[in-house]
Design an enzyme around this catalytic site. Structure first.
Site, PDB file in Angstrom:
ATOM      1  N   ASP A   1      19.631 -50.538  13.424  1.00 21.90           N
ATOM      2  CA  ASP A   1      18.450 -49.701  13.636  1.00 21.90           C
ATOM      3  C   ASP A   1      18.078 -50.017  14.995  1.00 21.90           C
ATOM      4  O   ASP A   1      18.376 -50.984  15.757  1.00 21.90           O
ATOM      5  CB  ASP A   1      17.565 -50.065  12.736  1.00 21.90           C
ATOM      6  CG  ASP A   1      16.411 -49.059  12.860  1.00 21.90           C
ATOM      7  OD1 ASP A   1      16.363 -47.899  12.961  1.00 21.90           O
ATOM      8  OD2 ASP A   1      15.053 -49.766  12.425  1.00 21.90           O
TER       9      ASP A   1
ATOM     10  N   CYS B   1      19.378 -45.755  10.884  1.00 23.17           N
ATOM     11  CA  CYS B   1      18.465 -44.997  11.578  1.00 23.17           C
ATOM     12  C   CYS B   1      18.754 -43.739  11.616  1.00 23.17           C
ATOM     13  O   CYS B   1      19.784 -43.092  11.979  1.00 23.17           O
ATOM     14  CB  CYS B   1      18.533 -45.896  12.911  1.00 23.17           C
ATOM     15  SG  CYS B   1      17.847 -44.853  14.189  1.00 23.17           S
TER      16      CYS B   1
ATOM     17  N   CYS C   1      12.589 -41.462   8.569  1.00 17.44           N
ATOM     18  CA  CYS C   1      13.021 -42.377   9.842  1.00 17.44           C
ATOM     19  C   CYS C   1      12.816 -43.688   9.100  1.00 17.44           C
ATOM     20  O   CYS C   1      12.061 -43.844   8.043  1.00 17.44           O
ATOM     21  CB  CYS C   1      11.587 -42.324  10.664  1.00 17.44           C
ATOM     22  SG  CYS C   1      11.622 -44.001  11.704  1.00 17.44           S
TER      23      CYS C   1
ATOM     24  N   HIS D   1      11.966 -46.605   9.336  1.00 16.11           N
ATOM     25  CA  HIS D   1      10.745 -47.432   9.293  1.00 16.11           C
ATOM     26  C   HIS D   1       9.506 -46.991   8.299  1.00 16.11           C
ATOM     27  O   HIS D   1       8.935 -47.824   8.085  1.00 16.11           O
ATOM     28  CB  HIS D   1      10.074 -47.516  10.820  1.00 16.11           C
ATOM     29  CG  HIS D   1      10.775 -48.277  11.960  1.00 16.11           C
ATOM     30  ND1 HIS D   1      11.804 -47.873  12.434  1.00 16.11           N
ATOM     31  CD2 HIS D   1      10.622 -49.350  12.191  1.00 16.11           C
ATOM     32  CE1 HIS D   1      12.230 -48.599  13.384  1.00 16.11           C
ATOM     33  NE2 HIS D   1      11.506 -49.692  13.509  1.00 16.11           N
TER      34      HIS D   1
HETATM   35  N1  DGL Z   1      14.288 -46.076  12.380  1.00 17.69           N
HETATM   36  C1  DGL Z   1      14.476 -44.895  13.274  1.00 17.69           C
HETATM   37  C2  DGL Z   1      14.911 -43.732  12.474  1.00 17.69           C
HETATM   38  O1  DGL Z   1      15.309 -43.963  11.498  1.00 17.69           O
HETATM   39  C3  DGL Z   1      14.085 -44.974  14.705  1.00 17.69           C
HETATM   40  C4  DGL Z   1      12.805 -45.230  15.182  1.00 17.69           C
HETATM   41  C5  DGL Z   1      12.658 -45.275  16.632  1.00 17.69           C
HETATM   42  O2  DGL Z   1      12.888 -46.133  17.073  1.00 17.69           O
HETATM   43  O3  DGL Z   1      11.993 -44.283  17.029  1.00 17.69           O
HETATM   44  O4  DGL Z   1      14.967 -42.618  12.977  1.00 17.69           O
END
Ligand code: DGL
Length: 248
Positions: free
Chosen positions: A8, A71, A181, A183
């Site tokens: 990620d 990600c 996302c 996160h």
């Molecule tokens: N964790 C990421 C996603 O699923 C990316 C977040 C980022 O780096 O902007 O899109």
């Protein structure tokens, strides 16, 4: 034995690793946080493809049988290139528009994702295919990635940041919110406190874990590594990655 790579832009993919380990607990996981290059959300697809190649080369040097692109942004930008260039399988993430469109009762689905994901052809195709009979409201989770990278999962500042992207979706009548996302699931306790109790949040990570298991079995990969566990790597400091790992 199965060694599995997961990457990620940062620590967000740990929300996917958490679900994978529930159903594949005895493998060896090689996790890469590309935090020296985080966030990916506003970067160009070419930049993300270049990073994904560097990381995939590292994963191959570690002897992995498959890579999970944990990600959404990197999946949208790079997974077709990775699949064309490497011979091992890549399992990706995408916003769970399909189950959300099936499950909504209000007919309004909210999608929270990065700017990169929301403008990617991959997402636009999925939205067109499954979301044409409902209303889809989108918001970039502005500042969410930074909160998670800084381990700021609670408190007045985190609340204000989360509220500013979540509130417009709730105000539009969304009863189902897609976490687009990896996160964002770390901010779910905060989001749940802000939303009315009937609002359903969808995290695609459990489905991705099941997909990985299917892919490994289709490829005849032997499961259960002789040395199960997780190796954590980061392109920047690994301090917050290691701390967040203790929470999953
Ligand atoms: N964790 C990421 C996603 O699923 C990316 C977040 C980022 O780096 O902007 O899109």
């Amino acid at each position: 034995m199965a060694r599995i790579g997961i990457f990620d832009s940062g620590s967000g993919g740990l929300s996917v690793l958490r679900e994978i380990r529930k159903i594949l607990p005895d493998e060896r996981y090689i996790y890469w946080s590309d935090n020296a290059h985080c966030p990916y959300g506003e970067k160009s697809p070419q930049y993300i493809i270049d990073r994904a190649r560097v990381i995939s080369d590292f994963m191959l040097s570690k002897g992995v049988s498959a890579v999970v692109v944990a990600c959404n942004t990197a999946t949208a930008a790079a997974i077709s290139t990775l699949r064309a260039e490497y011979s091992i399988p890549f399992v990706g993430m995408e916003p769970a528009v399909k189950p959300a469109a099936t499950g909504t009762k209000s007919g309004v689905v909210g999608v929270l994702a990065t700017a990169g994901t929301l403008k990617a052809p991959k997402y636009l195709d999925t939205r067109g295919k499954y979301g044409s009979h409902i209303r889809i409201e989108e918001q970039v989770g502005r500042g969410f990635v930074e909160l998670v990278e800084n381990l700021e999962l609670e408190g007045p500042h985190a609340e204000a940041v989360v509220r500013s992207s979540l509130e417009p979706l709730l105000a539009a009548g969304a009863d189902t919110i897609v976490l687009g996302c990896t996160h964002y699931p770390f901010l779910l306790p905060l989001m749940k406190r802000m939303a009315p109790s009937g609002v359903n949040f969808i995290d695609p990570a459990p489905a991705v874990a099941r997909r990985l298991k299917d892919v490994l079995s289709q490829n005849g990969t032997d499961l259960s590594d002789s040395d199960p566990g997780v190796e954590l790597y980061a392109s920047g400091s690994d301090e917050s990655l290691k701390k967040l790992f203790t929470l999953i």
